[in-house]
Design an enzyme around this catalytic site. Structure first.
Site, short mmCIF file in Angstrom:
data_model
loop_
_atom_site.label_atom_id
_atom_site.label_comp_id
_atom_site.label_asym_id
_atom_site.label_seq_id
_atom_site.Cartn_x
_atom_site.Cartn_y
_atom_site.Cartn_z
CG HIS A 188 -19.38 58.30 75.81
ND1 HIS A 188 -18.04 58.48 75.93
CD2 HIS A 188 -19.95 59.51 75.94
CE1 HIS A 188 -17.81 59.75 76.16
NE2 HIS A 188 -18.95 60.40 76.17
CD GLU A 430 -2.11 61.00 52.19
OE1 GLU A 430 -3.20 60.71 52.66
OE2 GLU A 430 -1.31 61.81 52.70
CG ASP A 454 -6.17 62.46 50.85
OD1 ASP A 454 -7.15 63.17 50.54
OD2 ASP A 454 -5.79 62.31 52.03
CB CYS A 501 -2.66 52.79 54.95
SG CYS A 501 -2.26 54.48 54.53
C1 PEP Z 1 -5.72 58.17 52.53
O1 PEP Z 1 -5.76 59.32 52.10
O2 PEP Z 1 -5.90 57.16 51.81
C2 PEP Z 1 -5.46 57.93 53.96
C3 PEP Z 1 -5.25 56.70 54.42
O3 PEP Z 1 -5.47 59.01 54.78
P1 PEP Z 1 -6.83 59.70 55.32
O4 PEP Z 1 -7.99 58.85 54.85
O5 PEP Z 1 -6.71 59.78 56.78
O6 PEP Z 1 -6.76 61.02 54.63
MG MG Z 2 -5.06 60.93 53.35
#
Ligand code: PEP
Ligand code: MG
Length: 542
Positions: A188, A430, A454, A501
């Site tokens: 928290h 990924e 990934d 991302c």
């Molecule tokens: C990734 O694999 O780059 C991704 C954004 O997903 P996560 O890190 O949640 O696996």
């Molecule tokens: Mg991922």
């Protein structure tokens, strides 16, 4: 000068005095009472007061921190109204003819012990909550007010650990930073610190104790170091660092509200990655253009059982509404591999990273998937949501997922439930397979979001969980960059847009390279947004 090292959970430098928070003295002794009926009444009034206080704290948490924190107080309300708990207290008063304080303290220990002995880590965590509500009852019996005094001067709040009630009840203007002996990145204190943008370090160990109360300290929330009685040299260096940080923040602030354009005029979308509804506040604070990745699995990870459709709907709807028309991409459940959830009862796998994870799991558990898609579609009526599927390797996985999405749309139509019929659908890239067949995938969807974490793991065959392999894991590897280039070209040739991302999106050393490839959107953790915008403004692509 001494140093303590812990886990940095929120960056920043704080220089001041340490205020050790001991919590209240709640020493309880057993006292025989003559009038048990009067004691029952005294307990009943304290109990009623505690319920009112918890409701007020819930409101305060909702206003100041967010829904996740406020949910803790809902659990407290339930515990306070739990008949077994109340019967135990009343029983002790009646049978032992003793004071209510003693009955509460004994019940607190018994209930906390039985929670702590349970197998389920979620239930073990409830031991802290039962202590928290019992201590509140003790304070109410003692006639102590709810608010916690921090003194006049702002201090570095240090404690062994802080309960949700304690953190919420502190006057935020009196806090320079947080330092706790225990706690995790998701404690928290950590969540509160991040929401308030205060430096914070958790897990500093047992050396953080009350003997340090009142001493001058410096908290370095970047490295996780607390300097106790810092020498002149350290103080000067940290003051300089703090000034630089203030100047940097001011510069970054100047990017707020401005469009993101490279020097030669290419516009780039800068979005944020979040994992909880509460973090929407950070998306606004750092002025991101949207949410590029909402890791919906955290709704599942933070729950003791499958969150039902309405619970998920409430969460996605809040995101949609709070984003006020800015787009939010909700990634469907991505568990398996490093994110395991006990109540899914998944079989142990020899190679979980190559196992039943992401979309694969959703296709194997269509009822779980459909519940999530129903919640998501219903929420899409309240703002601009998009959906994307993680961990895809084949076209058929996407067509099957889309078919399930279509079934859900039909169900909702039949039930006369509103949803956004034009909600965008995307997939995460990924796996190397998805990158190589991205021309085929692009025909199925509106957009791609490249998950470089990934993608790097699977392209280089390097387990992302294994710290010993850091040297071999290189998201700048030519193989990864070539795959990204293929994905962008295939997306654009097939009228899909493409974002990144994974962590690489926030790697400022590669921003220009990604933009030159033609990436349309970059999604990073909220505190990275402004820095990325500054870098974009300095890029020339021509
Ligand atoms: C990734 O694999 O780059 C991704 C954004 O997903 P996560 O890190 O949640 O696996
Ligand atoms: Mg991922």
């Amino acid at each position: 000068m001494r140093q303590l090292h812990g886990k940095a959970v929120c960056g920043g430098i704080a220089i001041g005095r340490l205020g050790f928070f001991r919590g209240r003295d709640r020493t309880v002794t057993q006292v025989r009472i003559a009038d048990a009926t009067a004691e029952h009444e005294r307990f009943a009034s304290a109990h009623a007061l505690a319920i009112v206080q918890v409701a007020a704290l819930q409101e305060k948490a909702l206003a100041e921190i967010g829904e996740n924190e406020a949910a803790v107080f809902e659990i407290h309300q339930m515990m306070l109204e739990d008949e077994d708990y109340l019967d135990a207290i009343r029983g002790i008063i009646a049978e032992q003819n003793c004071n209510a304080e003693y009955a509460v303290a004994v019940t607190r220990e018994e209930f906390a012990r039985s929670f702590a002995e349970m197998d389920d880590p979620y239930m073990q965590g409830r031991a802290a909550d039962v202590r928290d509500i019992s201590n509140r009852l003790l304070d109410c019996l003692a006639g102590k007010s709810g608010d916690l005094e921090l003194g006049d001067e702002p201090v570095v709040v240090a404690a062994k650990d802080l309960t949700p009630s304690e953190t919420v009840q502190m006057d935020k203007r009196k806090i320079l930073a947080f330092a706790t002996g225990g706690g995790s990145s998701n404690s928290h204190t950590a969540i509160l610190a991040r929401t308030m943008g205060l430096p914070a370090i958790v897990n500093l160990g047992d050396d953080l104790d009350e003997r340090l109360d009142g001493l001058p300290v410096i908290v370095d929330g970047f490295t996780g170091t607390v300097y106790i009685e810092p020498d002149a040299q350290t103080t000067a260096a940290m003051e300089k660092r703090s000034d630089e940080e203030t100047a940097r923040q001011a510069l970054l602030e100047s990017f707020k509200g401005k469009p993101n354009r490279t020097r030669d005029g290419k516009e780039v979308l800068v979005y944020a990655n979040i994992g909880s509804v509460a973090e929407v506040e950070l998306v606004h604070r750092y002025d991101a253009g949207g949410i590029g990745l909402f890791r919906s699995e955290f709704l599942f990870l933070n729950s003791g059982d499958y969150p039902d459709e309405d619970a998920q709907f409430a969460a996605y709807r809040k995101v949609a509404k709070d984003m006020g028309g800015k787009p939010s991409i909700i990634r469907t459940l991505d568990i398996g591999a490093d994110k395991q959830i006990a109540y899914f009862n998944l079989d142990a796998e020899e190679n979980p990273a190559l196992g039943l994870r992401g979309l694969r799991l959703c296709l194997e558990r269509p009822e779980v998937f459909k519940t999530q898609l129903r919640a998501l579609l219903r929420a899409s009526a309240f703002g601009k949501l998009a959906v994307m599927f993680p961990m895809v390797a084949s076209v058929w996985e996407v067509t099957e997922a889309k078919a399930i999405l279509e079934t859900v749309r039909e169900e909702l139509r039949a039930e006369d439930k509103a949803f956004d019929a034009d909600m965008e659908v995307g997939v995460m890239i990924e796996t190397p397979a998805a990158a190589v067949i991205s021309d085929l995938l692009a025909r199925e969807v509106d957009f791609f979001s490249i998950g470089t974490n990934d993608l790097t793991q699977y392209t280089l065959a390097v387990d992302r969980q294994n710290a010993r392999l850091d040297r071999f894991s290189d998201p700048h590897h030519e193989a990864v960059l070539r795959l990204i280039r293929i994905v962008v070209d295939n997306a654009h040739a097939n009228n899909a847009w493409v974002g990144v991302c994974g962590e690489l999106a926030g790697d400022l050393a590669i921003t220009e390279t990604l933009l030159r490839m033609g990436v349309d959107e970059l999604s990073v953790s909220p505190p990275k947004v402004l820095e990325l915008r500054k870098t974009i403004a300095e890029c020339t692509l021509a």
